[in-house]
Design a protein around this motif. Structure first.
Motif, PDB file in Angstrom:
ATOM      1  N   THR A  32       0.210  -6.364  -8.542  1.00  0.00           N
ATOM      2  CA  THR A  32      -1.227  -6.579  -8.719  1.00  0.00           C
ATOM      3  C   THR A  32      -1.976  -5.288  -8.416  1.00  0.00           C
ATOM      4  N   GLY A  33      -1.427  -4.543  -7.429  1.00  0.00           N
ATOM      5  CA  GLY A  33      -2.042  -3.274  -7.043  1.00  0.00           C
ATOM      6  C   GLY A  33      -0.971  -2.250  -6.673  1.00  0.00           C
ATOM      7  N   GLY A  34       0.282  -2.584  -6.969  1.00  0.00           N
ATOM      8  CA  GLY A  34       1.371  -1.656  -6.630  1.00  0.00           C
ATOM      9  C   GLY A  34       2.606  -2.356  -6.109  1.00  0.00           C
ATOM     10  N   SER A  35       2.568  -3.670  -6.070  1.00  0.00           N
ATOM     11  CA  SER A  35       3.603  -4.437  -5.371  1.00  0.00           C
ATOM     12  C   SER A  35       5.010  -4.396  -5.940  1.00  0.00           C
ATOM     13  N   ALA A  40       1.353 -12.508  -2.104  1.00  0.00           N
ATOM     14  CA  ALA A  40       1.431 -11.133  -2.647  1.00  0.00           C
ATOM     15  C   ALA A  40       0.337 -10.219  -2.108  1.00  0.00           C
ATOM     16  N   MET A  41      -0.217 -10.583  -0.945  1.00  0.00           N
ATOM     17  CA  MET A  41      -1.273  -9.762  -0.354  1.00  0.00           C
ATOM     18  C   MET A  41      -0.692  -8.925   0.775  1.00  0.00           C
ATOM     19  N   GLY A  42      -0.422  -7.667   0.468  1.00  0.00           N
ATOM     20  CA  GLY A  42       0.111  -6.789   1.500  1.00  0.00           C
ATOM     21  C   GLY A  42       0.912  -5.648   0.915  1.00  0.00           C
ATOM     22  N   SER A  43       1.252  -4.696   1.778  1.00  0.00           N
ATOM     23  CA  SER A  43       1.966  -3.493   1.337  1.00  0.00           C
ATOM     24  C   SER A  43       3.187  -3.221   2.192  1.00  0.00           C
ATOM     25  N   ASP A  90      -2.127   2.127  -1.095  1.00  0.00           N
ATOM     26  CA  ASP A  90      -1.993   1.783  -2.518  1.00  0.00           C
ATOM     27  C   ASP A  90      -2.877   2.627  -3.413  1.00  0.00           C
ATOM     28  N   TYR A  94     -10.890  -2.324  -6.294  1.00  0.00           N
ATOM     29  CA  TYR A  94      -9.763  -3.262  -6.314  1.00  0.00           C
ATOM     30  C   TYR A  94      -9.935  -4.359  -5.266  1.00  0.00           C
ATOM     31  N   TYR A  95     -10.254  -3.992  -4.041  1.00  0.00           N
ATOM     32  CA  TYR A  95     -10.322  -5.022  -2.996  1.00  0.00           C
ATOM     33  C   TYR A  95     -11.449  -6.007  -3.228  1.00  0.00           C
ATOM     34  N   ARG A 147      -9.050 -12.147   2.708  1.00  0.00           N
ATOM     35  CA  ARG A 147      -9.354 -11.925   1.283  1.00  0.00           C
ATOM     36  C   ARG A 147     -10.207 -13.055   0.718  1.00  0.00           C
ATOM     37  N   SER A 201       3.940  -5.968  -2.031  1.00  0.00           N
ATOM     38  CA  SER A 201       4.358  -7.242  -1.511  1.00  0.00           C
ATOM     39  C   SER A 201       5.776  -7.646  -1.933  1.00  0.00           C
ATOM     40  N   PHE A 208      -2.522 -14.418  -8.076  1.00  0.00           N
ATOM     41  CA  PHE A 208      -3.264 -13.784  -6.985  1.00  0.00           C
ATOM     42  C   PHE A 208      -4.567 -13.265  -7.607  1.00  0.00           C
TER      43      PHE A 208
HETATM   44  N1  GLN Z   1      -0.965  -4.046  -1.453  1.00  0.00           N
HETATM   45  C1  GLN Z   1      -1.902  -4.530  -2.425  1.00  0.00           C
HETATM   46  C2  GLN Z   1      -2.618  -5.736  -1.869  1.00  0.00           C
HETATM   47  O1  GLN Z   1      -2.400  -6.046  -0.765  1.00  0.00           O
HETATM   48  C3  GLN Z   1      -1.192  -4.861  -3.704  1.00  0.00           C
HETATM   49  C4  GLN Z   1      -0.471  -6.123  -3.676  1.00  0.00           C
HETATM   50  C5  GLN Z   1       0.160  -6.487  -4.965  1.00  0.00           C
HETATM   51  O2  GLN Z   1       0.317  -5.657  -5.862  1.00  0.00           O
HETATM   52  N2  GLN Z   1       0.476  -7.769  -5.090  1.00  0.00           N
HETATM   53  O3  GLN Z   1      -3.387  -6.365  -2.522  1.00  0.00           O
END
Ligand code: GLN
Length: 445
Positions: free
Chosen positions: A148-151, A101-104, A397, A282-283, A330, A127, A179
């Protein structure tokens, strides 16, 4: 027939879309046939669904989009799966996603990159890219994603479908491969707001197996749908329509505001002054939690085990070969941020920023019913356009991440197109006020 139709559609479209990582055709059709012999006793009876591949499904491969879990067959179901199975939903398969789930953009999937059904040169978002693309391509009526951040919201926006991130704690995370545990929530992706409310109704609720799940009664979401929005107070943060937001996106949001005004709502500009620190905080936090959560993938307990000279070598090889670049980035960032001597400077500071962001939302939502803005500053970008530039990707995000840090619920609803690609309208409410989101989104839709 419904299940057959779903597989037919998947077969017609998925060699271009790549929404699914695993199909469970034999079992799904057998279950559907068995259901044909029974009387339908609820709305979900025999409805096909797709599930993001980080939600564990008993006996059905769950890869999290990672080579490391290529052979992982869970021995139990996630709580959300039990809730759907209770109603005889038919799971047709598992959906593509960015690794862990790491990515946009879905480009971090270690399998094929899912594509945007509106234009397959473009990403579906991430993600939960597979979850949004499958609904947009008409493969299944609903899917589950995680945010998690917008996925959930970002791919829903890119693919022109409805995606909801529930309040933190509203839906059980038991069986969601973690995650960043303090941010992750499972939520529904659907074509319509009404469908979304029905799915949330079914999956929400307290769960003893998740200690962060809220012990609160679940509201009646579907009864909120047809309520009047006259007198509704909307806050529009100036940070959400400022620099970096595409003109086409801004125009659609302004049109949406005009439509809501016609329906009797009023709006005012407000400020969420600490939003600008959200991506940085967040990161740090998400990577720190990920570095701890992903320690369990050692090649012994789960997934693909590489040969090694000794145990340490086995761990090393399984992790080095199993994880992709973004996941490693990460883990390294998180491990660094948590190491002794740096904890106060980074992690603790980011936690303080998180509190400030939550207070911004609390403050605004004391005088307004919802916060409104775009879900993403742009429409779906092209595959490959940002894939070598993690920082640009992280900035995509910027409008969704603050909500996860604060824990509030938020929905993305389609609000027209810009240059032929869908734009998403984001609505944010007070914690546990999903009803308000559904009411406003349904009135707007
Ligand atoms: N794009 C964000 C990230 O890479 C959110 C990912 C998410 O919400 N799982 O962490």
């Amino acid at each position: 027939e419904l299940t057959e139709q779903s597989f037919k559609r998947i077969k017609e479209t998925d060699d271009k879309i790549h929404a699914f990582l695993t199909l469970d055709e034999e079992r799904a059709l057998a279950k559907a046939r068995e259901l044909d012999e029974q009387e339908a006793d609820n709305l979900f009876f025999g409805i096909p669904a797709g599930i993001k591949d980080n939600i564990v499904t008993k006996g059905l491969r769950t890869t999290c989009g990672s080579q490391l879990l290529d052979n992982f067959e869970p021995v139990h179901d996630a709580t959300v799966m039990n809730r759907l199975n209770e109603k005889n939903v038919v799971t047709v398969g598992k959906l593509n996603m960015d690794e862990f789930a790491m990515g946009s953009s879905n480009e971090n999937s270690s399998y094929a990159t899912a594509r945007n059904p509106w234009n397959t040169d473009h990403v579906p978002g991430g993600s939960s890219g597979g979850s949004a693309a499958a609904v947009a391509a008409g493969q299944v009526p609903f899917t589950l994603g995680s945010d998690t951040g917008g996925s959930i919201r970002q791919p829903a926006s890119f693919c022109g479908v409805v995606g909801l991130k529930p309040t933190y704690g509203r839906v059980s995370r038991f069986g969601l491969v973690a995650f960043a545990s303090s941010l992750d929530q499972i939520g529904p992706i659907t074509r319509t707001v009404e469908d979304n409310a029905y799915v949330l109704q079914q999956i929400a609720g307290h769960d003893q197996l998740d200690s962060t799940s809220a012990n609160m009664e679940v509201a009646d979401y579907t009864s909120a749908l047809n309520q009047d929005i006259a007198g509704l107070r909307i806050a529009v943060p100036k940070e959400y329509l400022g620099e970096g937001v595409d003109e086409g996106v801004k125009a659609r949001i302004q049109e949406a505001l005009a439509k809501l005004e016609e329906l009797g709502a009023t709006w005012e500009e407000v400020s969420l002054p600490n939003s600008k620190y959200a991506v940085a905080a967040y990161y740090l936090l998400a990577s720190s939690e990920a570095s701890a959560n992903l320690a369990r993938f050692d090649g012994v307990r789960y997934g693909v085990r590489k040969e090694g000279e000794d145990l340490l070598d086995l761990y090393k090889k399984s992790r080095s070969e199993g994880f992709g670049d973004e996941v490693k980035r990460r883990i390294m960032l998180g491990t660094f941020a948590l190491s002794s001597g740096y904890y106060d400077a980074y992690y603790k500071k980011a936690q303080k920023v998180r509190t400030l962001i939550r207070e911004d939302f609390e403050h605004v939502l004391n005088s307004f019913d919802v916060i409104l803005g775009p879900t993403v500053p742009t429409t779906a970008f092209k595959v490959g356009e940002n894939s070598n530039d993690p920082l640009t990707m992280y900035l995509k995000d910027i409008l969704t991440i603050p909500v996860n840090l604060a824990g509030n619920p938020a929905i993305s609803v389609p609000c027209g197109f810009s240059d032929g690609l869908p734009v998403g309208l984001q609505l944010i409410a007070k914690p546990f006020e999903e009803r308000t989101l559904y009411k406003v989104a349904h009135a707007y839709e």
